[in-house]
Each structure stands twice: as C-alpha cells, then as structure tokens.
Write a protein that holds these residues in place. Structure first.
Motif, mmCIF file in Angstrom:
data_model
loop_
_atom_site.group_PDB
_atom_site.id
_atom_site.type_symbol
_atom_site.label_atom_id
_atom_site.label_comp_id
_atom_site.label_asym_id
_atom_site.label_seq_id
_atom_site.Cartn_x
_atom_site.Cartn_y
_atom_site.Cartn_z
ATOM 1 N N TRP A 1 1.686 9.415 -5.689
ATOM 2 C CA TRP A 1 1.982 10.791 -5.260
ATOM 3 C C TRP A 1 3.064 11.414 -6.139
ATOM 4 O O TRP A 1 2.974 12.588 -6.524
ATOM 5 N N HIS A 2 4.081 10.632 -6.468
ATOM 6 C CA HIS A 2 5.129 11.172 -7.336
ATOM 7 C C HIS A 2 4.571 11.527 -8.710
ATOM 8 O O HIS A 2 5.052 12.442 -9.370
ATOM 9 N N ALA B 1 -4.542 4.417 -4.794
ATOM 10 C CA ALA B 1 -4.105 3.235 -4.041
ATOM 11 C C ALA B 1 -5.308 2.397 -3.599
ATOM 12 O O ALA B 1 -5.283 1.159 -3.685
ATOM 13 N N GLN B 2 -6.351 3.065 -3.143
ATOM 14 C CA GLN B 2 -7.530 2.318 -2.689
ATOM 15 C C GLN B 2 -8.164 1.548 -3.848
ATOM 16 O O GLN B 2 -8.486 0.361 -3.724
ATOM 17 N N GLU C 1 -4.077 8.612 -2.712
ATOM 18 C CA GLU C 1 -4.723 7.623 -1.856
ATOM 19 C C GLU C 1 -5.935 7.007 -2.543
ATOM 20 O O GLU C 1 -6.226 5.823 -2.368
ATOM 21 N N ASP C 2 -6.630 7.809 -3.336
ATOM 22 C CA ASP C 2 -7.756 7.250 -4.109
ATOM 23 C C ASP C 2 -7.257 6.188 -5.091
ATOM 24 O O ASP C 2 -7.877 5.131 -5.253
ATOM 25 N N LEU D 1 0.822 -1.221 0.000
ATOM 26 C CA LEU D 1 0.000 0.000 0.000
ATOM 27 C C LEU D 1 0.853 1.267 0.000
ATOM 28 O O LEU D 1 0.636 2.185 -0.801
ATOM 29 N N SER D 2 1.829 1.305 0.895
ATOM 30 C CA SER D 2 2.637 2.516 1.036
ATOM 31 C C SER D 2 3.367 2.845 -0.274
ATOM 32 O O SER D 2 3.428 4.008 -0.695
ATOM 33 N N ARG E 1 -1.949 14.263 -2.511
ATOM 34 C CA ARG E 1 -2.052 13.139 -1.590
ATOM 35 C C ARG E 1 -3.417 12.460 -1.644
ATOM 36 O O ARG E 1 -3.506 11.231 -1.635
ATOM 37 N N VAL F 1 0.909 4.270 -2.844
ATOM 38 C CA VAL F 1 0.622 5.673 -2.519
ATOM 39 C C VAL F 1 1.804 6.541 -2.950
ATOM 40 O O VAL F 1 1.623 7.610 -3.559
ATOM 41 N N GLY F 2 3.012 6.069 -2.651
ATOM 42 C CA GLY F 2 4.208 6.829 -3.007
ATOM 43 C C GLY F 2 4.335 7.034 -4.503
ATOM 44 O O GLY F 2 4.592 8.152 -4.972
#
Lengths: 211, 147
Positions: free
Chosen positions: A62-63, A75-76, A72-73, A54-55, A68, A58-59
C-alpha cells in the motif's frame, strides 16, 4: 502411529490438540519450521505464517502503490508463491520475511511500470469527504501533505523508507530485500529524510510547539 | 568523526540522524555515547534531534490499511478447498511431478494404440492390422493380402 500427510490436513482443523495428544505450538515456531509444515499441508502452520506476515505485506504494498485493492492483490500473489515455494525452501538460508518482501517488491515494481498513476488519481484517493471540524480537516491536510511528500520521493528511496520506517526492517534486512548494500540503504534513507525534512519543514515547525 | 573516540561534530550528528532516524536504538552502538554527549551540550544538536523526531511522527500519520476480511478469507481458502489441496500436493511437491509425467505418457500411448485402424485398404486387397496391433501375428497380414 504418526498421522499421514493427508490425514494431517484434516485433523489440523479439529482442535488445539493433534490426534496423538500434542498441543499445537505454531506460534512458538520459527518461520522455517512453519514452512516445512506448510509443505506437508499443515493448515495451522499456514494460518500462523499468514498471521505473521500478511498485514505487513499489505502495508508495504500500500505504501508503494497507494491502492488498497492492488496492495491486496500483491499480498495474495506473494502468499500463493510462498505456498508453491514451501516444498523447495531451504531452512537456514534467506529469511522467509526477506523472501516475501522481495516477491512483493518485484510485484510492486511491475505494477508501477504497468500503470502511470496520475496526480488526479492520487488526489481523488486522498480526498476524504468526512471533514467535521477544524481538527479533522487539519489532520487530513497533514496526512495529505505527508503522503504527497513521500509519494514524490524517487522509487528506490520510497522502497527503503517503506521497509525500514513502516515495516520495521533493520538496514541489513532492507539491504537483502532490495539486493543492495547496507551502505546503499543508509544513503537512500538519508536522502529520503533530508528531502522530507525540507518538504515538510513548514508543517514540522507548526507542530514542534504542539508536540 | 574520523576516530570513534573523537567528539562528535554537529555535522556528523546531522548525517547520522539522516541515516538512522530519531530512534537511538537504530543507531550503531559505537556512536551512541558520543551522540549523547553532543546532545547534552549542544542546543543545535537538540534542535536537529527534535526535527528528526517530528519527521518520524509525521510519517506515522500515514498508516497502511489492515488486510480486509475478504483477503484473509482468500488466503485461508488456499488451503481449505479440496481443489487447493490437490494443487498443493501436485504443484508444491515436486516428488509427484515425475509420476504425473509418466502417467500422462502411458495414457498417451494407450489412446494412440486404441485409435489405430484395424485394416488398411491397399489396391484391391486389404491389410489386416490386428496382428500388428496385437503384437506379433504378422502372418495375418500376408493371409489377408493373399485373399
């Protein structure tokens, strides 16, 4: 008697040991094995695969998006798709990690197409009101410059850089995730690094002495 | 560098730095020795390597945020909620899909049959359709018509 699928989802939350006395060993299992367990409703396997990936997703998002909430959307949605994919997943084929990134990459591309990020929005996000002291101000300036240089790269170069530099992908893995050849990944990275070196040359010269 | 045993040139070294970065572990194993040899004797190669290292460190100044607690809770909730469990069982497991389709079709047939009229007006008479709905007493229709 082996627990049923339905009961498995219940007892998996009760403790470290399964009803038949087995110790949960999710952390030692491969992604493929975890996904098989996820298909059977195993919550521990789900938590472990989430912990692993997950992390990083997200990373990556984000890049690519520099937002953010959007990251996160992405990633979910990526994890939701993994859950749906679990039953039909074929072990031994593509790596879970590569598959996850392909899903995330495509979502990022869709979102980038759907929006037009203005430089004003980027600047607003980069501005940090906490500017106590010259050192902090300089660090902010450095980050702003690096982010600006990375954001200005062509999309494909940024994808390759995000996967290899920030997510620790090998070039082979990045090639699979981006659906291009290894040589193409190397070329994208080479062009990205050359551009960044030029863009950040002044900063680099200043820092060479200090570092 | 046409041959792997040839000495590496500064130009080769620069190109490899651009391709693979400043971490030697990311470099192909068959060029590492030649790169080390060049680094040991060339100040220009050393400067290029240092420049690549600085770039790596600059890039590392922009770390991505960690997932928020809210996101982690949402991801965990995908399996925690009872409703999600049903979605999981039904959506994620194709084996259930034919059974669901069959149940939906049977339900549709039942509701359709229940909604059928029991009789139909026709001129001065009336058809009694209960025989039809009941599955075979067609005489019922005739009798009703004769009345």
């Amino acid at each position: 008697m082996a627990p049923t699928v339905a009961s498995a989802a219940l007892w998996m939350d009760l403790g470290e040991q399964t009803p038949d006395g087995c110790v949960d060993d999710s952390a030692d299992q491969s992604d493929d094995v975890l996904v098989e367990r996820i298909a059977d409703g195993d919550q521990r396997a789900w938590r472990e695969i989430t912990r692993r990936h997950l992390s990083a997703i997200v990373g990556y998002a984000w890049h690519m998006l520099r937002d953010r909430a959007e990251a996160e959307d992405v990633a979910q949605e990526t994890m939701v798709r993994l859950m749906r994919k679990a039953e039909t997943w074929e072990p031994g084929g593509a790596k879970i990690r590569t598959w996850l990134y392909r899903v995330a990459i495509n979502q990022c591309i869709d979102r980038q197409r759907a929006r037009r990020t203005t430089s004003l929005e980027v600047l607003a996000e980069q501005t940090d009101p906490q500017t106590g002291g010259a050192r902090v101000a300089r660090d902010h300036a450095l980050r702003r410059a690096v982010r600006g240089a990375v954001d200005a790269l062509p999309e494909r170069q940024k994808q390759a850089l995000a996967l290899v530099h920030y997510q620790g992908f090998s070039q082979q893995e990045a090639a699979t995730a981006l659906d291009i050849s290894v040589e193409a990944v190397e070329s994208l990275l080479a062009r990205a690094r050359r551009t960044l070196k030029t863009q950040l040359k002044d900063l680099a010269n200043d820092l060479l002495e200090e570092w | 560098m046409d041959n792997k045993s040839d000495p590496m040139t500064l130009s080769d070294f620069d190109a490899l730095l651009d391709r693979y970065g400043a971490h030697s572990s990311d470099w192909p194993t068959d060029v590492r020795a030649a790169a080390q040899a060049l680094l040991a004797q060339s100040a220009d190669a050393g400067a290029a390597f240092r420049e690549a290292e600085v770039l790596e460190r600059l890039l590392a100044l922009v770390p991505a945020p960690a997932p928020s607690a809210a996101l982690e809770a949402r991801i965990a909730a995908l399996t925690d909620e009872k409703s999600a469990h049903w979605i999981w069982m039904v959506v994620a497991r194709p084996v259930w899909r034919p059974a669901l389709l069959a149940a939906a079709m049977l339900g549709g047939v039942y509701l359709g049959a229940a909604a059928l009229p029991t009789s139909v007006a026709f001129g001065d008479g009336e058809f009694d359709l209960t025989g039809v709905a009941g599955g075979g007493e067609t005489l019922g229709i005739v009798e009703s018509w004769e009345e």
